[in-house]
Design a protein around this motif. Structure first.
Motif, PDB file in Angstrom:
ATOM      1  N   CYS A  48      39.878  44.745  48.984  1.00  0.00           N
ATOM      2  CA  CYS A  48      38.300  44.725  48.646  1.00  0.00           C
ATOM      3  C   CYS A  48      37.444  44.899  49.765  1.00  0.00           C
ATOM      4  O   CYS A  48      36.174  44.608  49.706  1.00  0.00           O
ATOM      5  CB  CYS A  48      38.217  43.039  48.161  1.00  0.00           C
ATOM      6  N   TYR A 236      34.498  41.089  46.919  1.00  0.00           N
ATOM      7  CA  TYR A 236      35.014  41.888  45.684  1.00  0.00           C
ATOM      8  C   TYR A 236      34.723  43.186  46.063  1.00  0.00           C
ATOM      9  O   TYR A 236      33.288  43.442  46.017  1.00  0.00           O
ATOM     10  CB  TYR A 236      34.718  41.274  44.533  1.00  0.00           C
ATOM     11  N   TYR A 257      33.509  35.881  39.569  1.00  0.00           N
ATOM     12  CA  TYR A 257      34.855  36.598  40.168  1.00  0.00           C
ATOM     13  C   TYR A 257      35.365  35.220  41.146  1.00  0.00           C
ATOM     14  O   TYR A 257      36.764  35.095  41.024  1.00  0.00           O
ATOM     15  CB  TYR A 257      34.480  37.520  41.275  1.00  0.00           C
ATOM     16  N   CYS A 292      25.980  45.285  39.511  1.00  0.00           N
ATOM     17  CA  CYS A 292      27.081  44.590  40.108  1.00  0.00           C
ATOM     18  C   CYS A 292      28.486  44.952  39.960  1.00  0.00           C
ATOM     19  O   CYS A 292      28.952  45.489  38.774  1.00  0.00           O
ATOM     20  CB  CYS A 292      26.926  43.202  39.115  1.00  0.00           C
ATOM     21  N   ARG A 293      29.175  45.231  41.001  1.00  0.00           N
ATOM     22  CA  ARG A 293      30.605  46.023  40.818  1.00  0.00           C
ATOM     23  C   ARG A 293      31.702  45.120  39.976  1.00  0.00           C
ATOM     24  O   ARG A 293      32.535  45.783  39.817  1.00  0.00           O
ATOM     25  CB  ARG A 293      30.911  46.376  42.385  1.00  0.00           C
ATOM     26  N   PHE A 294      31.382  43.697  39.689  1.00  0.00           N
ATOM     27  CA  PHE A 294      32.276  43.167  39.019  1.00  0.00           C
ATOM     28  C   PHE A 294      31.890  43.132  37.659  1.00  0.00           C
ATOM     29  O   PHE A 294      32.721  42.755  36.668  1.00  0.00           O
ATOM     30  CB  PHE A 294      32.437  41.636  39.582  1.00  0.00           C
ATOM     31  N   ARG A 297      34.581  43.792  34.603  1.00  0.00           N
ATOM     32  CA  ARG A 297      35.661  42.431  34.246  1.00  0.00           C
ATOM     33  C   ARG A 297      35.179  41.236  34.134  1.00  0.00           C
ATOM     34  O   ARG A 297      35.908  40.182  34.071  1.00  0.00           O
ATOM     35  CB  ARG A 297      36.483  42.446  35.592  1.00  0.00           C
ATOM     36  N   CYS A 298      33.727  40.976  33.950  1.00  0.00           N
ATOM     37  CA  CYS A 298      32.905  39.844  34.052  1.00  0.00           C
ATOM     38  C   CYS A 298      32.989  39.248  32.846  1.00  0.00           C
ATOM     39  O   CYS A 298      32.474  39.854  31.898  1.00  0.00           O
ATOM     40  CB  CYS A 298      31.829  40.059  34.780  1.00  0.00           C
ATOM     41  N   CYS A 323      24.765  36.843  42.367  1.00  0.00           N
ATOM     42  CA  CYS A 323      24.919  36.835  40.788  1.00  0.00           C
ATOM     43  C   CYS A 323      23.926  36.794  40.117  1.00  0.00           C
ATOM     44  O   CYS A 323      22.955  35.828  40.476  1.00  0.00           O
ATOM     45  CB  CYS A 323      26.134  36.012  40.451  1.00  0.00           C
TER      46      CYS A 323
END
Lengths: 338, 332
Positions: A48, A236, A257, A292-294, A297-298, A323
């Motif tokens: 990460c 992350y 996350y 947002c890179r998450f 999976r969010c 966020c």
């Protein structure tokens, strides 16, 4: 938070790796302040960017990696210098003297062809802290301080003659040899066995208490974080998504996350019935997800998450999160029109 | 280093089965060759049957394999193997030729190391640039160019056109100190002879070097890149070591595998360079092998193989000792 003195502040750091497969955007705009004398924890999954961030501090990024942009201000006595701008020779003098490192694997950190004493003494000699004779004597003392039995004969040992735990103590001795202002411990206990882990951690704690050294502890071991650190940053996919005091982070994680991470690993502060894995896997950073890179999976992803990178919001004093969930309506508009 | 003496004795004892094995295998192959050596030695097709028969008796060729092997081994131990073709005592023949081959090997090795190691280091530092590619291409050309071809090109340029080189004779210094002409000439300060030896041997030595230098450079490059990417180099950097100290750590660690390659290359050169020596007419071991193979000179062929085997065994012993000196992890 009382007005603590900032010793290190990272601003807008970008690090890329130019591989055959493409450009890996490993660090994507990290901002972070480290206070003098604190123990700061940096957590996140493998890959990460925890290590890369910590190494970028003293420009220990070797090709194909490159620090693209950013500023790293280091407060030295009363002056503030940008570590990314000073000449190579200056940063060399800071490494191992004012800012030192402990790496993950003690076996590969030590040069197999030189004795442990030589490798400790060398660190002092190159920073003009001592002549060879004196440096050897200090090496013995350092080994004594890091609780190696029979240090007088251990300085003459080669790394392969020492156990894993002892090797890591030698590495710690090297890192401590010049009384650093900042100690960056990059998973210092991952490769030693559990009983030794606890001893090494006590050692670091003791050091921090005695000398007031600032420590940046990189780990994915939540127990260590809870036990040792005061503040924690969660990374992350190259972003620092949440920063909070350690109790706050465990009690009230804000970023989805972080929440996922807390549910997925044993929590040292409270009992969890079942561990729930985070769905999906770490994205390929050659083609990072937009926004947002998450978001892929969010569980709480919204349309805007796919489009725009969330800003950093200070939800409560000292608790930052990147966020969209915590951006209020008006701010949202404002950010959207930027 | 306390165990060194004991180690040497132990290794010397393991020499015996190795060398005996080489002898046995080579002798067996020579024995199984579908040719009649007695007839060849007697002069070929026109030889009279009586002479052939006489030679067969003389060299025990009419006896079974084990008897022949026994006679041959006994003759080696009593140093009484004569070439049936030249009638020279083979050990004397070797002694006469080894200094010449050794001389050529040392010159070639000197060039290989002096060019190959710096080239490899530069290629590693300038990884994936024009310099690195140049070394890669040089290695490829060296490997794939027939040595007789470059030999003729060089002869034409440096002998015919420029006249810098000589192609006959091999001057000797007035005294023998080490037995290696070029070193003795240097030690005695006989500059004229030193230059003459160079005019005679520099070209063939360079050709031998040219074939091998790219290979060494590539090997040094890869070893160096491995070491440079090792964690302890990054950690040494994190300690704040200045560049020359980083280099010391990197070079010493790269040295270990490179020592092996350099010494085995040297071993290969010591065994003689058949083509290069033949083309340049240098009376070293290579020419001896060439003649022996052409004339079915079995004793010389077997002893040459034995000599090459012995070189390998000795070189690997030297490499082991050097390892122990450089690398604390290796204890003899």
């Amino acid at each position: 938070m009382s007005e603590k003195e900032v010793i290190l502040s990272i601003r807008d750091l970008y690090v890329n790796f130019y591989t055959y497969a493409g450009v890996v955007r490993a660090i994507n705009g990290v901002d972070l302040d480290i206070y003098k004398g604190e123990v700061f924890g940096l957590v996140g999954e493998t890959g990460c960017g925890k290590s890369v961030t910590s190494r970028a501090i003293t420009r220990l990024i070797t090709p194909p990696g490159r620090i693209e942009k950013g500023e790293i201000f280091y407060k030295r006595n009363s002056e503030v210098i940008d570590l990314l701008k000073i000449p190579d020779e200056e940063i060399r003098k800071i490494r191992g003297d004012e800012i030192s490192y402990i790496f993950q694997d003690p076996t590969s950190s030590l040069d197999p062809l030189y004795t442990s004493g030589f490798q400790i003494a060398e660190t002092m000699v190159v920073h003009d802290k001592a002549e060879w004779n004196e440096a050897w004597k200090k090496a013995v003392e350092l080994l004594k301080e890091t609780l190696i039995p029979d240090p007088e004969s251990r300085v003459k040992n080669y790394p392969h003659e020492l156990s894993g735990g002892m090797r890591q103590r030698v590495v710690i001795s090297i890192a401590l040899s010049n009384d650093p202002k900042i100690l960056i411990a990059d998973e210092p206990t991952t490769n030693v066995d559990v009983t030794v882990q606890a001893e090494l951690m006590d050692l670091l704690k003791e050091l921090q208490r005695k000398k007031g050294t600032t420590i940046i502890l990189i780990t994915h071991h939540m127990g260590l974080i809870a036990e040792l650190t005061e503040r924690v940053g969660v990374m992350y996919a190259g972003n620092l998504v949440e920063i909070a005091k350690v109790e706050e982070l465990f009690e009230n994680p804000l970023h989805p996350y972080t929440q996922g991470l807390m549910a997925a690993v044993p929590n040292p502060l409270q009992k969890i019935e079942r561990l729930i894995p985070i769905k999906g896997s770490v994205p390929n950073l050659i083609y990072p997800p937009p926004g947002c890179r998450f978001h892929p999976r969010c569980p709480k992803a919204m349309p805007i998450c796919k489009e725009k990178r969330p800003p950093r919001i200070e939800v409560s004093p000292g608790h930052f999160v990147e966020c969209w969930l915590y951006v209020s309506e008006e701010e949202w508009e404002g950010k959207n029109n930027e | 280093m306390a165990g060194m003496g004991r180690y040497l004795v132990r290794r010397a004892i393991t020499f015996i089965p190795t060398v005996f094995g080489v002898l046995f295998i080579t002798f067996t192959i020579a024995f199984l060759m579908p040719a009649d050596p007695a007839r060849v030695w007697a002069g070929g097709q026109k030889a009279s049957p009586q002479v052939v028969e006489k030679i067969r008796k003389m060299y025990h060729l009419d006896e079974p394999f084990w008897a022949q092997f026994y006679y041959f081994t006994r003759a080696i131990l009593t140093n009484s193997i004569y070439s049936p073709v030249t009638h020279n005592l083979v050990s004397e023949e070797f002694m006469r030729r080894i200094p010449i081959t050794l001389n050529l090997a040392i010159m070639a090795m000197f060039m290989i190391v002096a060019m190959g190691i710096p080239m490899g280091i530069v290629a590693a530092l300038k990884k994936d640039t024009a310099v690195d590619n140049a070394v890669r291409i040089l290695a490829l050309i060296g490997y794939s160019t027939p040595s007789f071809w470059i030999a003729f090109i060089f002869m034409w340029v440096f002998y015919n056109e420029l006249g810098w080189m000589t192609l006959v004779g091999l001057p000797r210094p007035s005294e023998m100190i080490t037995g290696i002409y070029i070193l003795d000439a240097l030690l005695l300060g006989e500059w004229k002879i030193f230059i003459e030896i160079n005019r005679r041997l520099l070209l063939p030595a360079f050709i031998l070097a040219f074939i091998l230098v790219g290979g060494l450079a590539r090997y040094v490059r890869n070893t160096m890149l491995d070491v440079l990417s090792a964690d302890f180099i990054l950690f040494a950097q994190a300690k704040g070591l200045p560049p020359f100290r980083l280099w010391r750590h990197a070079l010493k660690n790269s040295l270990i595998p490179v020592v092996t390659v350099v010494f085995f290359m040297f071993g290969g050169l010591l065994s003689g360079a058949i083509i290069t020596e033949t083309v340049f007419g240098i009376p070293g071991l290579g020419v001896l092998y060439f003649a022996a193979i052409s004339n079915l000179d079995i004793p010389v062929i077997v002893l040459s193989t034995l000599y090459a085997g012995l070189i390998v065994v000795i070189i690997s012993l030297i490499v082991d000792i050097l390892y122990a000196l450089i690398d604390p992890r290796v204890r003899l």
